[in-house]
Write an enzyme that holds these catalytic residues in place. Structure first.
Site, PDB file in Angstrom:
ATOM      1  N   TYR B 101       0.857  -1.186   0.000  1.00 48.76           N
ATOM      2  CA  TYR B 101       0.000   0.000   0.000  1.00 48.76           C
ATOM      3  C   TYR B 101       0.892   1.234   0.000  1.00 48.76           C
ATOM      4  CZ  TYR B 101      -3.139   3.647   1.685  1.00 48.76           C
ATOM      5  OH  TYR B 101      -3.854   4.810   1.811  1.00 48.76           O
ATOM      6  N   GLU B 189      -3.458   7.468  -4.088  1.00 48.00           N
ATOM      7  CA  GLU B 189      -3.353   6.215  -3.336  1.00 48.00           C
ATOM      8  C   GLU B 189      -3.184   5.052  -4.299  1.00 48.00           C
ATOM      9  OE1 GLU B 189      -5.959   4.674   0.334  1.00 48.00           O
ATOM     10  OE2 GLU B 189      -6.998   4.439  -1.572  1.00 48.00           O
TER      11      GLU B 189
END
Lengths: 290, 383, 383, 290
Positions: B101, B189
């Site tokens: 992530y 993101e």
């Protein structure tokens, strides 16, 4: 005393000849504020309601001894205007402009670290010390001089609360609108610290809303560092997640940023919290014993 | 402004990030053609401006053009959290070794960009934050000097990455931060950021949110705004310069000033009602704007009563009252409207309303009383 | 690293600055062809890495290709402050209305870039600083935020510029600052910056100096280094990793450490001598390097004696002495060499020298005595 | 006492496994310096002469409590190394590296304004407090503990002067090489201020050279703010204009930057100035009355 602006404030208006700037300069002048200079690039040499207009802040400061500025320039030019005020030695800068890009404000607010000045806003109503100086777009008429300090993320909500106080014959020392954007120059804590150091301020009203966690940090600060009583009010309990409620910064984006979380933090820190603006007036009155 | 996955990816690619090859399809047939062109197994992914599409069945991995067509047929038109799927992204496959992530967002408290990185990718970061907070590396970037090479090393070493993976993640972070800045993003993101069997570091899924205030300098991005996907009332309000958010209740709410309106919603809720919306008409007593606002608020069929909460500040109460009356005249609303007027010249304003008020308009002196009245009226079914 | 006018202008053009059209010529014939191509009156300008070429007759404005050829013939091969002209820049003409000065440099004291602007262009800024300091606007740029639009306004308003001129100067400054940054320059100077009769703002003459330490990331600029123009001894020293500057005197000077060598030069001058050079061999006792340095220093025919001033710090004095002896052996120098050795293990070092020293090597214990001896020996004509 | 580095200095070496870093770390260890950590990206987990090596400064600081760093990394990576040390909380940072681009140093030195740390250098020999801590590439052998503070733009010239002092049995409190680059982290004045505040330092030697005007500003400061006697020495009277004399910052580029101008400013400020290193020793001896 008062905080940030007072009788010694010599105000410079950036964007004085624009629609907003002109309108509010007229009002500030009527309110007795010493507006000593205006700045509009290209209009140097003109005057606006008796206030001399300059091309640059540097020149205006040199000629008039201005020590504070209020900014009404459009968003694309606002960060530049803040830098200009900062680098020309203004000690208090109120940026009224709404809609400044967040990345511009990241640059501005981090640059503040190397400067001794205070930036209020952006997207804020400004600062008003009743009877002394009005560096804001707030309606001076509803204020009355006194001993309550107000610090708020919202404009109209501040007016509403001031009105509640004035109606109860409770005057205000200074009202500070810190602004509704995600990145602002000055947070609750810095203002609370100033009020704590102001002997005239006997009680403080802090008005928060959803978004961020500034209220939680303020609660900790109040609990550990302050002796002046604080009455808090938080707006936005009914706000849904992920929706911007008018202010760019008023958005629930996680547990911390809800009104509930803020309210709980305040209670945990032993701070009186009102559930509506009227109750703010009641709590302040009770605190003062009037 | 949130971007669709395929739009965000396109922008990230322009900033050097590596993604899988993908083709947008609006029909099952286009999805089939896309799968044929890409070859091999593909993922058919719903394009919606909300999360949770995976759980909602909005992502299907298929192994043939036939299956791709069928998957698209199922996904297109699907409703995901109130969003109708009108496009799918057909993406080629990759052999995934590990999922990470990586994001850059704005930390309001620190007033600095914040990088989050975790080797536990593929799940929501909030989940990782709860179950295994130690797996998340948090790193602030000072906007005065920008992202420094040593910070990239802190990320990669902290995750024990090495060799090509460390290089790939480092390069991805550098490019992602650059994109974050250049796009005036409030969030970029990548989740998951994957390492493939052949050692590549790829952006598998991504989310890009661009700061609305910056759109004046990103014309190309502003043009991506999907009018169709927006709530029609919200869209109309936006065009009229009103701040409007639709909610679930039956008490329509209008007011001047965002903070005051938010507070009004709360007071209505405290009075036992349910706000139907948030609507800030802004300063001034512009009858035109007020009438548009009234129209938008009442066009929501659920609304049974309207509360108009006004604080006369710069604009005096008497002027506001006149503006309001003229606005009510312009519209044709039979629903009960509770008006609460306070602040500068409030009494004069209230008098004007009292003298000229139509029968469905009720005035109250305080926010609390007004809220209670509006809630009562709504409960009476707007009679 | 100083760039030739034509090289600097090329780089500035790449950063958006506007200049006149120009063609570099290495022969009178090329200059004629250039003038023909440009048409109209042209300026033929000597390309040298020094100032004052105008006063030296290195710039001629001519009105025909014939004249251009003749001007180039006169200028090419000319010696300007010790620099031989090997190229000229033939530039088109412009009708000049006014001349200004604009530069960006590094202010060591403020640790910030400094912009200087003056409406009195065409003369050296130092001259303006003396005769009319009020005509110069000084402005620092904070590297943490870069040049701000308001600073450009401060410049243009302070000079009472308006309309297209203000815009042109503003744009020039923005581009010049950007060039200053991107080129890793220590100086970018436009003098004069001119306003033409048709309202254009043009860079007429410019000077660009690029920070030597940054050349590793500016390969293209490093490649512009003009080996031919450099002093051959300085060039050789550079290649050998020695710090060497040629001077006018007759006492050759070597030492370890820039400060110590500078100090040695001063002490020699105080002793009534004239240093022939500055030469820092750096730390260590590398015989190879010392012998190269000795060779370079003595290849200057004016040198009558050599002073080698060594302070043994990290490297011990005895090691230095051995290195020096081996270096002297490697070379074939009959000139008198005065060696002064001090610091760690100095006595051991001096003893080694005393035991093995060739007849032309003299040792002294102090800098002062060594300097006096070297000066004496030089006055004796190196005998 | 001493300034900048002393018995409490816990040193971290950036670039410890490089040629220069390794060589000087060995010397500093022999000199008794507490070298507690080294950093070389990719070599974390190794050790160098008993000193643990880490991948990042942050990790090293956390594990070892390092509070000062010395930087030996090559020029292209040196600015990054300074930022890393700064952001990881090092309070004194000596950057030995020569050849850092000026624009990198502009960024670094301006960023220092938002940090509480002291950056010495770059292109400097470092800082040495005899008998306490050696955070430098200076030859510890020639030093002896005592009461003379030394601040210098040149390395070897400092050694020469220290040697003159030691030979006269005059010891040193701290020697600071501030560096020979145009843009350095710490100027004469900051170091003079520290020496002035150090009760152990009875006399200060200031060694300047051509380039810039730091010596003139120091002269003003000494005259107006200091009571500790200062002996000054300037090198480069014979330097021609426009030529770099070894140090990137040692270049005459105008009237102010000549040795003459500096010398005159010192004399005007009533500061004793020596004409050669030997005379520095003599003047210090005379000042101390030994």
């Amino acid at each position: 005393m008062a905080i940030l602006v007072d009788e010694g404030t010599r105000l410079l208006v950036q964007g004085i000849t624009g629609r907003e700037g002109a309108f509010h300069t007229g009002r500030m002048l009527k309110g007795g504020t010493q507006v000593v200079a205006g700045v509009t690039p290209g209009k140097g040499g003109q005057d606006f309601e008796g206030v001399p207009v300059f091309n640059t802040v540097e020149e205006a400061a040199k000629e008039t001894g201005a020590n504070a500025s209020v900014i009404f320039v459009p968003p694309p030019f606002a960060a530049d205007a803040v830098f200009e005020s900062l680098d020309s030695g203004m000690s208090t800068i109120c940026c009224i402009t709404e809609g400044i890009p967040v990345h511009d404000m990241l640059k501005v607010s981090n640059y503040m670290r190397v400067k001794e000045a205070t930036l209020i806003g952006p997207n804020c109503p400004g600062v008003l010390s009743p009877g002394k100086s009005n560096v804001s777009i707030m309606p001076g008429d509803i204020f009355t001089p006194g001993n309550i300090g107000i610090v708020s993320r919202s404009g109209t909500l501040t007016y509403q609360i001031v009105n509640e106080l004035t109606q109860r014959d409770i005057g205000q020392s200074t009202a500070v609108g810190i602004g509704g954007d995600p990145i602002i120059g000055t947070d609750f804590i810095e203002i609370l610290k100033k009020f704590e150091g102001d002997p005239e301020t006997e009680c403080i009203v802090m008005v928060g809303e959803i978004g961020g966690n500034a209220e939680q940090r303020a609660a900790e600060y109040i609990q550990s560092e302050m002796s002046t009583p604080v009455v808090a009010y938080i707006a936005g309990f009914t706000a849904p997640e992920g929706k911007t409620m008018g202010h760019a910064g008023a958005i629930v984006s996680g547990g911390d940023s809800t009104a509930e979380a803020k309210s709980q933090a305040l209670q945990k820190a032993g701070i009186q919290a009102a559930t509506n603006p009227t109750e703010v007036g009641d709590l302040v009155a009770r605190t003062l014993g009037v | 402004m949130d971007l669709y996955e395929h739009q965000g990816k396109e922008l990230l690619r322009e900033h050097g990030l590596e993604t899988l090859q993908g083709i947008v399809a609006e029909t099952p047939e286009e999805a089939r053609a896309a799968a044929e062109k890409l070859g091999g197994p593909v993922a058919v992914k719903a394009q919606v401006l909300t999360g949770g599409r995976g759980k909602a069945g909005g992502i299907k991995v298929v192994h043939s053009p036939d299956e791709a067509e069928e998957a698209a047929r199922q996904i297109l038109g699907m409703d995901i959290r109130g969003h109708t799927v009108r496009k799918v992204l057909v993406e080629g496959g990759a052999e995934i070794e590990s999922e990470m992530y990586l994001s850059v967002t704005v930390d309001r408290e620190a007033k600095q960009p914040l990088i989050l990185f975790s080797t536990e990718g593929g799940v929501e970061i909030e989940e990782v934050a709860e179950t295994n907070p130690g797996a998340i590396v948090r790193l602030h970037v000072d906007p005065l000097i920008g992202l420094q090479p040593y910070q990239i090393r802190e990320i990669t070493f902290s995750a024990d990455l090495s060799g090509d993976t460390a290089k790939g993640v480092g390069k991805t972070l550098q490019n992602l931060y650059s994109a974050f800045q250049k796009l005036d993003a409030s969030l970029v993101e990548i989740n998951p950021l994957v390492v493939t069997a052949d050692g590549k570091v790829l952006t598998l899924d991504s989310k890009v949110t661009v700061d609305n205030s910056s759109l004046y300098r990103h014309k190309d991005i502003a043009d991506l705004h999907d009018v169709e996907a927006a709530d029609p009332e919200e869209q109309r309000a936006q065009e009229a310069g009103l701040q409007y958010v639709k909610l679930e209740g039956d008490v329509g709410i209008l007011g001047n000033g965002a903070g005051l309106v938010m507070s009004t919603l709360d007071v209505v809720a405290q009075a036992g009602g349910e706000p139907a919306n948030f609507c800030d008409v802004g300063g001034g007593a512009d009858a035109e704007k007020i009438s548009t606002a009234l129209d938008i608020v009442t066009s929501n069929r659920q609304v049974k009563s309207v509360l108009f909460n006004i604080f006369g500040g710069i604009t005096r109460g008497d002027e506001v009252a006149r503006g309001l009356l003229s606005a009510i005249e312009q519209t044709d609303i039979s629903l009960p409207i509770v008006v609460r007027l306070d602040g500068t010249n409030a009494e004069e304003g209230r008098q004007i309303l009292a003298e000229n008020t139509p029968p469905n308009v009720h005035t109250e002196e305080t926010m609390l009383d007004a809220a209670r009245r509006a809630v009562e009226l709504a409960k009476d079914g707007g009679q």
